[in-house]
Design a protein around this motif. Structure first.
Motif, PDB file in Angstrom:
ATOM      1  N   HIS A 193      48.988  40.662  12.431  1.00 56.03           N
ATOM      2  CA  HIS A 193      47.918  41.455  13.023  1.00 56.03           C
ATOM      3  C   HIS A 193      47.241  40.665  14.158  1.00 56.03           C
ATOM      4  O   HIS A 193      47.051  41.164  15.264  1.00 56.03           O
ATOM      5  N   LEU A 194      46.932  39.399  13.855  1.00 49.72           N
ATOM      6  CA  LEU A 194      46.283  38.515  14.836  1.00 49.72           C
ATOM      7  C   LEU A 194      47.114  38.332  16.091  1.00 49.72           C
ATOM      8  O   LEU A 194      46.611  38.393  17.207  1.00 49.72           O
ATOM      9  N   GLU A 195      48.396  38.071  15.884  1.00 50.71           N
ATOM     10  CA  GLU A 195      49.266  37.734  17.006  1.00 50.71           C
ATOM     11  C   GLU A 195      50.009  38.965  17.522  1.00 50.71           C
ATOM     12  O   GLU A 195      50.869  38.840  18.385  1.00 50.71           O
ATOM     13  N   ARG A 196      49.671  40.116  16.964  1.00 49.25           N
ATOM     14  CA  ARG A 196      50.275  41.374  17.398  1.00 49.25           C
ATOM     15  C   ARG A 196      51.802  41.303  17.374  1.00 49.25           C
ATOM     16  O   ARG A 196      52.473  41.560  18.376  1.00 49.25           O
ATOM     17  N   VAL A 197      52.284  40.932  16.228  1.00 47.90           N
ATOM     18  CA  VAL A 197      53.707  40.692  16.045  1.00 47.90           C
ATOM     19  C   VAL A 197      54.159  41.477  14.817  1.00 47.90           C
ATOM     20  O   VAL A 197      53.410  41.575  13.844  1.00 47.90           O
ATOM     21  N   PRO A 198      55.340  42.084  14.826  1.00 40.27           N
ATOM     22  CA  PRO A 198      55.776  42.839  13.643  1.00 40.27           C
ATOM     23  C   PRO A 198      55.999  41.945  12.424  1.00 40.27           C
ATOM     24  O   PRO A 198      56.479  40.822  12.562  1.00 40.27           O
ATOM     25  N   VAL A 199      55.635  42.481  11.266  1.00 36.13           N
ATOM     26  CA  VAL A 199      55.848  41.787  10.001  1.00 36.13           C
ATOM     27  C   VAL A 199      56.764  42.651   9.160  1.00 36.13           C
ATOM     28  O   VAL A 199      56.494  43.851   8.994  1.00 36.13           O
ATOM     29  N   ILE A 200      57.836  42.078   8.658  1.00 36.24           N
ATOM     30  CA  ILE A 200      58.710  42.803   7.739  1.00 36.24           C
ATOM     31  C   ILE A 200      58.529  42.219   6.349  1.00 36.24           C
ATOM     32  O   ILE A 200      58.750  41.024   6.130  1.00 36.24           O
ATOM     33  N   LEU A 201      58.091  43.056   5.403  1.00 36.50           N
ATOM     34  CA  LEU A 201      57.981  42.645   4.005  1.00 36.50           C
ATOM     35  C   LEU A 201      59.181  43.235   3.280  1.00 36.50           C
ATOM     36  O   LEU A 201      59.370  44.451   3.294  1.00 36.50           O
ATOM     37  N   GLY A 202      59.997  42.377   2.684  1.00 37.11           N
ATOM     38  CA  GLY A 202      61.192  42.886   2.021  1.00 37.11           C
ATOM     39  C   GLY A 202      61.123  42.723   0.522  1.00 37.11           C
ATOM     40  O   GLY A 202      60.664  41.691   0.036  1.00 37.11           O
ATOM     41  N   SER A 203      61.528  43.746  -0.228  1.00 40.57           N
ATOM     42  CA  SER A 203      61.593  43.630  -1.686  1.00 40.57           C
ATOM     43  C   SER A 203      62.287  44.840  -2.292  1.00 40.57           C
ATOM     44  O   SER A 203      62.241  45.941  -1.748  1.00 40.57           O
ATOM     45  N   ALA A 204      62.929  44.604  -3.446  1.00 36.11           N
ATOM     46  CA  ALA A 204      63.462  45.725  -4.220  1.00 36.11           C
ATOM     47  C   ALA A 204      62.359  46.289  -5.110  1.00 36.11           C
ATOM     48  O   ALA A 204      62.393  47.444  -5.507  1.00 36.11           O
TER      49      ALA A 204
END
Length: 697
Positions: A300-311
């Motif tokens: 959010h701070l760096e305006r960068v995409p975050v991918i959270l991965g999980s089953a």
DNA sequence: AGCACGCCGACT
DNA sequence: GTCGGCGTGCTC
């Protein structure tokens, strides 16, 4: 201090309970940009510091006294970036720790020891070596074809990546994919985009164990990019080197455990949090931060995409991804296994139907043993999973009732048969196993219950001729032991792999077709409200070990031995229905006012004398009642944790429940300073600490 | 947390 | 008479 000198605030490692909470103040002849690394005097010591809010000082410099001048500048390195400072600043205030303590704790320890010439020498040597070993010439790299779901996920990432830096900021992406659905391939494609755009990729994994294989995959895919790892298994010098390469922008991919979230990355373009639900992301000592939550904040701070991965996403994450007006994350489902592999058929075995001999049920149901035999006969591998290491959790004398308690802890000492010891898993206290009962001399002391060591022994009896290997914290201890055992499994030299949850995480066993969960029930009735969530994740993950090879996938199965086959958790597991399980859990949480519908903090106190800890917590509770934010926040009475005494120190904890993060923070910001003052009036209090967003209560 | 200063027991 | 036990107190 000369009149022309400026006042700088500097973050230094000053422990919290010293009362030096914020950044300290020094005089400097020149203005230095925030983030500048330098040496500063503190008492008789010379410490590493970071210029914090520049000349516009935060906090209150001590008045009347003369400020001491700053020391030497570590000017061979660029200052820490504003976004990095903002991340640390946020984490320190959110988790209630001093900025200096946190900032210095997340820098490589080796950096703290270096003076400017020493650091300059290290950096020069590192860069020279780097230039002397250029990356191999670009070779064409094989990229597997993405399936339709993977393509859709990648498209969503691309949209987010294109929006990065713009407003509105991209929403975090939840890559919800069953094991074997190719999440890693999506990470690789996303990283490829980020790297092609000249950006750096940060990839977080829960455990060191999992870094080598992911590292190998990223290295093979991106031979023309430099990759470094950041985790506590590195030597101090390696850790400094990797950190420097990240900070100097010379490494393009950083693969790390939770500490990696603080890696300085001047060209950050993507953050991946693999297995985002994993409890390892929560730091359990010092500043108790959640690297997953901070990764989202950093994105959010760096305006960068975050991918959270999980089953099996955490319920917090899942709730954010549910469609509706409050949806904050975008959900990207991967329901198909790559290559058309199917998830194993889950079968429940009701242990209640088995006859008991001497009051004990057999380890494995005959039907389960038959399944194991068939798999062995067919040349297939099986995994037997029991979340308890050692031979037996406790030794017991049937004559006088003696049990192998730990003299220093309120816990049993575990019987380790192979090493002939009784060992406390909490404080490490170890003794040779007694020949006879220490209380009554009875020679007939017997193990009660079973761990992986005994399970391995019993399997050897039940399956004569089978090649059995055990994998748990005990057998993985020696250097290279873990790798050697995994290699044996991959090479097909093992028929049955026995282990704790260590075996269920991440390892891509291609030839396992049968998974057995021996006795997972205990978590069903644990007092911790997150126990079912963890158990479901663990069993789903274990199930995911089987049938990864599509050729055998159709026939793969998982046996769950249980005394509660009708439990709804198992019903959801049978159909691999995470959504249904999550919905029922969320409903329960909402009804009980538990997270994610409330926000918690846990105040812990430790003392040799329980009464001291009790009195301190009660005084703390009384204080909270009169503070702003105190109304509407519930402070529960102090209770002992599951293991109340460790190494001779009694522990108590007090739960604080607030309707919102803001309310909790509002209370904490006033409460913490008051608690520091409270300490001096309670002699004998060994330690106290606050845990914001605790995982286990 | 370090690292002082500070006031009471066994040693060259 | 000193060396040193760790009890309290301070560090911008």
């Amino acid at each position: 201090m000369a009149l022309s000198d400026l006042t700088l605030s500097v973050a230094v490692e000053a422990p919290q309970h010293s009362g030096l909470a914020g950044a300290l103040h020094y005089s400097s002849p020149q203005d230095l940009p925030p983030g500048t690394l330098l040496r500063v005097p503190l008492g008789k010591r010379d410490l590493l510091g970071i210029v914090w809010h520049g000349s516009a000082s935060d906090g209150t410099p001590p008045d009347g006294t003369q400020l001491r001048p700053v020391g030497a500048l570590l000017d061979c390195l660029p200052p820490m970036a504003p976004a990095w400072l903002a991340l640390v600043d946020f984490a320190a205030s959110y988790y209630q720790r001093g900025v200096g303590e946190l900032a210095l704790a997340v820098l490589p320890p080796e950096l703290r020891k270096l003076d400017p010439p020493g650091l300059a020498k290290r950096v020069a040597r590192l860069l020279k070596k780097l230039d002397a070993t250029p990356l191999p010439p670009t070779a064409p790299v094989q990229r597997p074809q993405l399936g339709p779901e993977q393509q859709a996920a990648l498209a969503a990432f691309r949209t987010a990546f294109a929006q990065a830096g713009a407003t509105p900021r991209p929403a975090p992406l939840l890559l919800h994919g069953v094991t074997g659905s190719g999440k890693t391939e999506v990470y690789l494609h996303a990283a490829e985009d980020a790297l092609a755009a000249g950006r750096q990729a940060l990839v977080l994994v829960p455990e060191i164990n999992l870094t080598p294989q992911l590292e190998a995959r990223f290295a093979a895919r991106f031979p023309q990019h430099r990759l470094v790892s950041l985790h506590s298994g590195l030597t101090p010098v390696q850790r400094l080197r990797h950190w420097l390469l990240a900070h100097l922008g010379r490494a393009d991919i950083v693969l790390g455990t939770r500490m990696g979230v603080f890696a300085p990355l001047p060209r950050l373009g993507l953050i991946v949090v693999d297995e985002e639900h994993d409890p390892s992301y929560k730091q359990q000592e010092g500043a108790r931060y959640s690297a997953r939550d901070l990764a989202v904040y950093r994105g959010h701070l760096e305006r960068v995409p975050v991918i959270l991965g999980s089953a099996t996403p955490s319920l917090e994450t899942w709730q954010h991804a549910l469609p509706g007006p409050r949806q904050r994350y975008q959900r990207l489902p991967l329901a198909e296994r790559v290559g058309g592999g199917a998830l194993p058929r889950v079968r429940l075995f009701d242990m209640g139907v088995l006859p008991r001999t001497n009051g004990q049920s057999p380890v494995l149901a005959p039907m389960v043993v038959d399944s194991l035999r068939q798999r062995i006969a067919a040349g297939e591998q099986s995994l037997v999973f029991l979340n308890r290491r050692g031979y037996a959790p406790v030794l017991h004398c049937a004559d006088c009732g003696w049990k192998s308690g730990c003299p220093h802890c309120s816990a049993w000492r575990v019987f380790h048969k192979g090493e002939r010891t009784l060992r406390c898993h909490h404080c490490g206290f170890t003794e040779r196993v007694p020949r006879a009962c220490p209380d009554c001399g009875n020679l007939d002391i017997a193990p009660l219950g079973r761990g992986t060591e005994k399970l391995e022994e019993q399997l050897a009896e039940l399956l004569p001729g089978a090649r059995i290997a055990r994998l748990d914290a005990d057998t993985a201890r020696g250097k290279g032991q873990l790798e050697a055992r995994l290699a044996a499994v991959h090479a097909g030299d093992v028929d049955v792999l026995v282990g704790t949850q260590m075996v269920t995480k991440g390892h891509d066993f291609r030839r396992i077709t049968l998974v057995v969960a021996v006795n997972p029930d205990s978590a069903l009735f644990a007092s911790d409200f997150r126990a079912p969530e963890r158990l479901f994740a663990l069993l789903m993950q274990a199930a995911g070990r089987a049938g990864r090879d599509a050729a055998q996938a159709g026939a793969s199965e998982m046996w769950v031995q249980t005394w509660h086959p009708q439990h709804p958790l198992y019903a959801a597991l049978k159909t691999h229905d995470f959504a249904a399980f999550a919905a029922s859990q969320l409903a329960e949480r909402e009804a009980a006012g538990l997270p994610p519908f409330s926000h918690l903090a846990l105040l812990r106190a430790e003392s040799r004398d329980v009464a001291v800890a009790q009195a301190w917590l009660e005084a703390a509770a009384a204080l909270a009642a009169g503070l702003p934010g105190g109304d509407g926040v519930t402070v529960y009475p102090p209770v002992p944790p599951a293991v109340s005494k460790v190494a001779g120190i009694e522990r108590l904890q007090m739960l604080v429940e607030a309707p919102s993060r803001a309310r909790l923070q509002q209370l904490l910001v006033h409460w913490m300073p008051a608690l520091h003052g409270l300490r001096s009036r309670h002699k004998g209090l060994a330690r106290w600490a606050i845990d914001v967003d605790p995982l286990a209560i």
